[in-house]
Design a protein around this motif. Sequence first.
Motif, PDB file in Angstrom:
ATOM      1  N   ALA A 165       0.835  -1.199   0.000  1.00 44.00           N
ATOM      2  CA  ALA A 165       0.000   0.000   0.000  1.00 44.00           C
ATOM      3  C   ALA A 165       0.872   1.252   0.000  1.00 44.00           C
ATOM      4  N   SER A 178      -2.259  -4.349   3.130  1.00 45.57           N
ATOM      5  CA  SER A 178      -3.625  -4.045   3.557  1.00 45.57           C
ATOM      6  C   SER A 178      -4.571  -5.155   3.131  1.00 45.57           C
ATOM      7  N   LYS A 188      -7.946  -1.558   2.931  1.00 49.97           N
ATOM      8  CA  LYS A 188      -7.385  -0.211   3.124  1.00 49.97           C
ATOM      9  C   LYS A 188      -8.456   0.693   3.730  1.00 49.97           C
TER      10      LYS A 188
END
Length: 354
Positions: A165, A178, A188
């Motif tokens: 991420a 994530s 996320k």
Amino acid sequence: MPVIEIERQMLPMLGSPNQGARFYNPDLPQSEPFVPGHRTCAGCGPSIQYRMTSKASGDNTILVGPTGCMYVANSSYLCTPYNVPWAHTQIGSAGSFTAGVAAAYEAMIRKGKWKGAFPNIICEAGDGSASDIGLGSISGALYRDHDCLIICYDNEQYANTGIQASSRTPYGGMTTFSPPGPMVPEAKKLFPKELARMMAAGHPHCYVATATVGYPIDLMNKVRKGLNHKGAAFLMIYTPCQKGFVYETPRSIDLGRLVVECGLYPIWEWNPQTREYDYSFRPQHMRPVSEYLKLQGRFGHLHADHIATLQKFANAQWRMMDVEVPEALVRATNPETIADMASAEAAAAVAHTV
């Protein structure tokens, strides 16, 4: 000794039958500064963007490539796909290296050591470099107004090192950092950093714009506007990544259009003369975010309330651009109108393969 004035290139805008033209037109330059034979994945959004960008800038161009997926895939030993000078720099020094190239050419031209026009100097940084690790370096180059174009090819993740991420990864995006699970089913949790707006707000003397590979003529014209602007310019370009997004290879351009049509990636320009945003770009259709999400495995775990959250975000983006939101998109913010795309448990196994 007389001072030699710096001659800058002025690139003409490309004509187009309509603002959202999907295909190339006859005015497209014939030169190919970025050639086939590289090692990027099939359907690679950043490599599509590289070709469009370099064709727009022409043969008198110098490319700078900070560490990222496009550096690794394009720099095998003694073999690169560049027909123009290209240099690699560290992931955190994109801005400082590019500024140094611009300053060096200005000095050489004034001293008579370089004949001809000032080259188009373009830095191609991924979102990991532009939005995270190299943000301060790029901000410095923009603030000092070095004559260069800095591009963030935004594939919304750290694609070079295994799909982690980044601050540009969208809400709900599944990455190795994530993954969805019982405690965080949406994967996320944060919305992406508004990188291009940060650049426009913090460096209002610069030309700043957003674009996607889904609209080639718009992208290439913005590259030329950034290069024609005397001083620093910044362009953020949506470039889908087949490996990280998990989609069918031929759909790269489709995603580049859908992300705009559903309101998740607004297309705009910042005019440094008027100090105003230009939101005149309009896609031909407005679509619910679910049409974009369902094509990508990285969103396959989302529940109805997560999709509704993304629709609320998209609707806010439309309103920010002074676009009236259709009733159908307003209704799509209600989780009861949306079926789950998949269960978080079913997507857990996919997370380990991304």
